[in-house]
Scaffold this motif. Structure first.
Motif, PDB file in Angstrom:
ATOM      1  N   SER B 113      71.506 -15.028 -21.094  1.00 38.00           N
ATOM      2  CA  SER B 113      72.023 -14.250 -22.211  1.00 38.00           C
ATOM      3  C   SER B 113      73.250 -13.579 -21.377  1.00 38.00           C
ATOM      4  CB  SER B 113      70.991 -13.063 -22.203  1.00 38.00           C
ATOM      5  OG  SER B 113      69.756 -13.735 -22.639  1.00 38.00           O
ATOM      6  N   ARG B 114      74.228 -13.393 -22.375  1.00 38.85           N
ATOM      7  CA  ARG B 114      75.573 -12.687 -21.731  1.00 38.85           C
ATOM      8  C   ARG B 114      75.149 -11.319 -21.349  1.00 38.85           C
ATOM      9  NH1 ARG B 114      78.210 -12.680 -19.352  1.00 38.85           N
ATOM     10  NH2 ARG B 114      80.182 -12.025 -20.294  1.00 38.85           N
ATOM     11  N   ALA B 115      76.212 -10.931 -20.462  1.00 44.65           N
ATOM     12  CA  ALA B 115      76.209  -9.504 -20.100  1.00 44.65           C
ATOM     13  C   ALA B 115      75.688  -8.495 -21.362  1.00 44.65           C
ATOM     14  CB  ALA B 115      77.369  -8.931 -19.465  1.00 44.65           C
ATOM     15  N   ARG B 116      74.735  -7.703 -21.237  1.00 42.33           N
ATOM     16  CA  ARG B 116      74.599  -6.634 -22.453  1.00 42.33           C
ATOM     17  C   ARG B 116      74.263  -5.223 -21.774  1.00 42.33           C
ATOM     18  NH1 ARG B 116      69.058  -8.346 -24.478  1.00 42.33           N
ATOM     19  NH2 ARG B 116      69.227 -10.284 -23.479  1.00 42.33           N
ATOM     20  N   GLY B 117      75.150  -4.505 -22.360  1.00 46.02           N
ATOM     21  CA  GLY B 117      74.940  -2.858 -21.971  1.00 46.02           C
ATOM     22  C   GLY B 117      73.276  -2.596 -22.091  1.00 46.02           C
ATOM     23  N   ARG B 118      72.784  -1.953 -20.973  1.00 47.68           N
ATOM     24  CA  ARG B 118      71.747  -1.381 -20.999  1.00 47.68           C
ATOM     25  C   ARG B 118      71.561   0.166 -21.175  1.00 47.68           C
ATOM     26  NH1 ARG B 118      69.036  -4.951 -22.372  1.00 47.68           N
ATOM     27  NH2 ARG B 118      67.426  -3.352 -22.481  1.00 47.68           N
ATOM     28  N   ALA B 179      68.811   2.987 -12.838  1.00 46.17           N
ATOM     29  CA  ALA B 179      70.162   2.980 -12.423  1.00 46.17           C
ATOM     30  C   ALA B 179      70.711   1.459 -12.430  1.00 46.17           C
ATOM     31  CB  ALA B 179      70.472   3.724 -11.276  1.00 46.17           C
ATOM     32  N   ALA B 180      69.707   0.614 -11.836  1.00 48.95           N
ATOM     33  CA  ALA B 180      70.020  -0.740 -11.629  1.00 48.95           C
ATOM     34  C   ALA B 180      70.086  -1.667 -12.929  1.00 48.95           C
ATOM     35  CB  ALA B 180      69.355  -1.462 -10.710  1.00 48.95           C
ATOM     36  N   LEU B 181      69.503  -0.996 -13.732  1.00 48.54           N
ATOM     37  CA  LEU B 181      69.444  -1.835 -15.105  1.00 48.54           C
ATOM     38  C   LEU B 181      70.613  -1.264 -16.125  1.00 48.54           C
ATOM     39  CD1 LEU B 181      65.506  -2.234 -15.415  1.00 48.54           C
ATOM     40  CD2 LEU B 181      67.243  -3.525 -14.353  1.00 48.54           C
ATOM     41  N   GLY B 201      60.652 -14.875 -16.952  1.00 47.02           N
ATOM     42  CA  GLY B 201      61.186 -13.652 -15.969  1.00 47.02           C
ATOM     43  C   GLY B 201      62.762 -13.164 -16.452  1.00 47.02           C
ATOM     44  N   ARG B 202      63.224 -12.236 -16.303  1.00 46.16           N
ATOM     45  CA  ARG B 202      64.516 -11.897 -16.486  1.00 46.16           C
ATOM     46  C   ARG B 202      65.206 -11.006 -15.263  1.00 46.16           C
ATOM     47  NH1 ARG B 202      63.514 -10.130 -21.962  1.00 46.16           N
ATOM     48  NH2 ARG B 202      64.869 -11.205 -23.300  1.00 46.16           N
ATOM     49  N   MET B 203      66.390 -11.563 -15.060  1.00 44.10           N
ATOM     50  CA  MET B 203      66.972 -10.919 -14.024  1.00 44.10           C
ATOM     51  C   MET B 203      68.337  -9.812 -14.399  1.00 44.10           C
ATOM     52  SD  MET B 203      67.747 -10.824 -10.376  1.00 44.10           S
ATOM     53  CE  MET B 203      67.467 -12.125  -9.477  1.00 44.10           C
ATOM     54  N   PHE B 204      68.305  -8.696 -13.836  1.00 45.16           N
ATOM     55  CA  PHE B 204      69.319  -7.951 -13.999  1.00 45.16           C
ATOM     56  C   PHE B 204      69.971  -7.906 -12.944  1.00 45.16           C
ATOM     57  CE2 PHE B 204      65.803  -6.789 -16.848  1.00 45.16           C
ATOM     58  CZ  PHE B 204      66.122  -6.335 -17.953  1.00 45.16           C
ATOM     59  N   TRP B 205      71.318  -8.057 -13.144  1.00 48.44           N
ATOM     60  CA  TRP B 205      72.434  -8.196 -12.041  1.00 48.44           C
ATOM     61  C   TRP B 205      73.497  -7.374 -12.269  1.00 48.44           C
ATOM     62  CZ3 TRP B 205      76.460 -12.445 -11.581  1.00 48.44           C
ATOM     63  CH2 TRP B 205      77.456 -12.306 -10.290  1.00 48.44           C
ATOM     64  N   ASP B 206      73.815  -6.289 -11.353  1.00 48.13           N
ATOM     65  CA  ASP B 206      74.872  -5.413 -11.668  1.00 48.13           C
ATOM     66  C   ASP B 206      75.957  -5.655 -10.429  1.00 48.13           C
ATOM     67  OD1 ASP B 206      76.724  -3.320 -12.124  1.00 48.13           O
ATOM     68  OD2 ASP B 206      75.442  -1.683 -11.880  1.00 48.13           O
ATOM     69  N   PRO B 207      76.944  -6.587 -11.004  1.00 46.97           N
ATOM     70  CA  PRO B 207      77.973  -7.008 -10.032  1.00 46.97           C
ATOM     71  C   PRO B 207      78.683  -5.889  -9.364  1.00 46.97           C
ATOM     72  CG  PRO B 207      78.184  -8.143 -11.770  1.00 46.97           C
ATOM     73  CD  PRO B 207      77.120  -7.084 -12.250  1.00 46.97           C
ATOM     74  N   ALA B 208      78.797  -4.584  -9.888  1.00 46.61           N
ATOM     75  CA  ALA B 208      79.439  -3.438  -9.621  1.00 46.61           C
ATOM     76  C   ALA B 208      78.655  -2.902  -8.357  1.00 46.61           C
ATOM     77  CB  ALA B 208      79.697  -2.320 -10.485  1.00 46.61           C
ATOM     78  N   THR B 209      77.568  -2.736  -8.266  1.00 42.36           N
ATOM     79  CA  THR B 209      76.740  -2.080  -7.142  1.00 42.36           C
ATOM     80  C   THR B 209      75.978  -3.355  -6.552  1.00 42.36           C
ATOM     81  OG1 THR B 209      74.767  -1.876  -8.708  1.00 42.36           O
ATOM     82  CG2 THR B 209      76.289  -0.198  -8.708  1.00 42.36           C
ATOM     83  N   ALA B 210      75.934  -4.635  -6.819  1.00 42.17           N
ATOM     84  CA  ALA B 210      75.380  -5.840  -6.075  1.00 42.17           C
ATOM     85  C   ALA B 210      73.872  -5.666  -6.105  1.00 42.17           C
ATOM     86  CB  ALA B 210      76.012  -5.859  -4.728  1.00 42.17           C
ATOM     87  N   ARG B 211      73.514  -5.086  -7.216  1.00 42.37           N
ATOM     88  CA  ARG B 211      72.120  -4.628  -7.330  1.00 42.37           C
ATOM     89  C   ARG B 211      71.358  -5.827  -8.175  1.00 42.37           C
ATOM     90  NH1 ARG B 211      68.489  -1.708  -4.703  1.00 42.37           N
ATOM     91  NH2 ARG B 211      67.732  -0.281  -6.331  1.00 42.37           N
TER      92      ARG B 211
END
Ligand SMILES: [Zn+2]
Lengths: 199, 293
Positions: B113-118, B179-181, B201-211
């Motif tokens: 799934s491409r980046a989606r605003g959460r 905040a991480a999501l 499963g689902r992985m949420f990755w925030d490259p800006a915060t490396a979370r």
């Protein structure tokens, strides 16, 4: 109650805001009436901790019941004072039951004197208007015959039922009723005069 | 047996009723009569207003200033919590995440799934949770006052206080999870399986915060001395994002912080490994999600 007692519109607006879920209005209601409510509650329960508890219950009840307050009926101060008095009396009664005390053994409350004149710091109700109400009520109470004053005192501030008052004073029930009626009628007349003077 | 009272009897008793002095049976009879008699009802209202004015006959004693300020704060906090609880119809964020993580039952490797605003996850549920903390603080203060008077309450207070601390910590943790999501650049990678019970499963990755925040569902129970291990697959090889054990109903959450350039993630995978994990995966992934810009 003559609406000289309170700026009725402003108070009703507070209750409308409470009914709409505005908790800041509850804070304002507390600011406006805590001294009046505290005075009557302290007079009944006699202890600052108990009074605080009763005040919390009273203002909380006001918050929960704000939506059911009927604007066409009595003023806000009547609504609050009557809730507070009833809770304070319940408090004393349950404490009495708990300790299995008879009412004679409760600490004697101070004599009903109208107070006010030398009371502590000013509160929002310490307006000239409220002072005037206090003066008129004190005068009217002072003019009551002692047995009528005693009946009002025992019922209102001691939370005694008419049967208890009849037993305590050795009077028939009918006499207790008559004394209560005469006392309230005189007080009502005095307040009516105040309202006419105020206009 | 109910008491019979005429209109005149009731009139004579109204002052006592206004003073709250009627005994049970008579009070009942008066109230029954009032329901059908406007005249008596108006008279009682007038007498009640008069009786209320007796409050002015009590010596005016303002409440002690500290006590009054505490009472005011408690009342406003209780009211705010009351309002928050009543109006919070949105589920708390964790529930939405749970719903997100358990939705997909299709088999096969799931594409990215491409980046989606959460955004928009901080709903009324969050406000209600915050209000609940305020309420607990108010209750704690109230309990503190009672403690001096009723020694027996002290244990209860301790447990309340502990409960409050736990709640505050839980909410702080949830806050950081949300905040991480919810960052604007958070990427979502879905992981799925061909197995019958379909773990996913689902992985949420925030490259800006490396979370990295990972949720999994329907994971099979582990044998003793085994862990699941979460991997970030990069061109240089797999990077361990930690080991975990699922709950008895197969759920798991993993949070990690690991800086990775955007173009360096190929896939996310979960393998079963010896307890404590290995530097490199030893077997086939149980679930896998590939990723590419
Ligand atoms: Zn009638």
């Amino acid at each position: 109650m003559p609406d000289t007692l309170v700026p009725a519109q402003a108070d009703r607006e507070l209750v409308r805001r409470m009914a709409a879920g505005d908790e800041a209005a509850l804070g304002e209601l507390h600011d406006r009436f805590s001294t009046l409510v505290h005075s009557v509650v302290l007079r009944i329960v006699g202890d600052p901790d108990d009074a605080e508890e009763v005040l919390e219950e009273t203002f909380w009840q006001a918050w929960r019941q704000a939506g059911r307050y009927e604007e066409g009926r009595g003023g806000i101060s009547t609504w609050l004072v009557m809730m507070a008095r009833s809770r304070a009396v319940d408090h004393v009664r349950s404490r009495r039951r708990f300790r299995e005390e008879r009412w004679e053994q409760l600490p004697e409350p101070a004599e009903m004197d109208g107070g006010g004149a030398d009371a502590g710091e000013p509160s929002p109700l310490e307006s000239a208007q409220a002072d005037e109400v206090r003066r008129v009520v004190a005068q009217a109470v002072a003019k009551l015959p002692p047995e009528q004053r005693e009946t009002v005192e025992l019922a209102y501030f001691r939370g005694m039922s008419q049967t208890e008052i009849a037993e305590a004073t050795g009077q028939p029930l009918g006499t207790v009723k008559t004394r209560a009626r005469l006392a309230l009628q005189k007080l009502r007349e005095a307040l009516a005069v105040l309202r006419e003077d105020g206009r | 047996m109910s008491l019979e009272m005429t209109h005149d009897d009731v009139r004579a008793a109204l002052a006592a009723e206004a003073l709250g002095a009627l005994d049970g049976e008579e009070a009942e009879a008066v109230r029954a009569h009032l329901a059908g008699c406007d005249e008596c009802r108006r008279e009682l209202e007038s007498l009640r207003e008069t009786a209320a004015a007796l409050a002015y006959a009590a010596p005016q004693v303002p409440m002690d200033a500290d006590r009054s300020a505490r009472l005011r704060a408690r009342l406003v906090a209780r009211a705010a919590a009351d309002r928050g609880g009543a109006s919070a119809d949105a589920p708390p964020p964790a529930n939405r995440i749970g719903a997100l993580a358990s939705g997909d039952e299709e088999s096969g490797v799931i594409p990215i799934s491409r980046a989606r605003g959460r955004r928009g996850m901080m709903g009324g549920g969050w406000l209600a949770a915050a209000a609940a903390v305020l309420l607990l603080i108010a209750v704690g203060a109230y309990a503190a006052r009672m403690k001096g008077r009723y020694e027996a309450l002290s244990d209860r207070y301790a447990s309340l206080d502990q409960e409050r601390t736990q709640l505050v910590q839980a909410i702080a943790k949830r806050d950081s999870t949300v905040a991480a999501l919810s960052g604007p650049g958070v990427q979502v990678i879905e992981l799925a399986s061909t197995q019958r019970r379909a773990p996913g499963g689902r992985m949420f990755w925030d490259p800006a915060t490396a979370r990295w925040t990972f949720f999994a569902h329907d994971l099979p129970a582990l044998r003793p001395d085994r862990d699941y291990q979460l991997w970030l697959i990069t061109p240089a090889g797999p990077v361990s994002a930690g080991t975990f054990k699922p709950t008895p109903d197969g759920l798991a959450t993993v949070q990690a912080t690991y800086a990775l350039p955007r173009d360096q993630l190929r896939a996310v995978a979960v393998t079963e490994e010896p307890e404590g994990g290995l530097p490199r995966p030893s077997g086939q992934p149980l679930i896998l999600g590939t990723y590419g810009e």
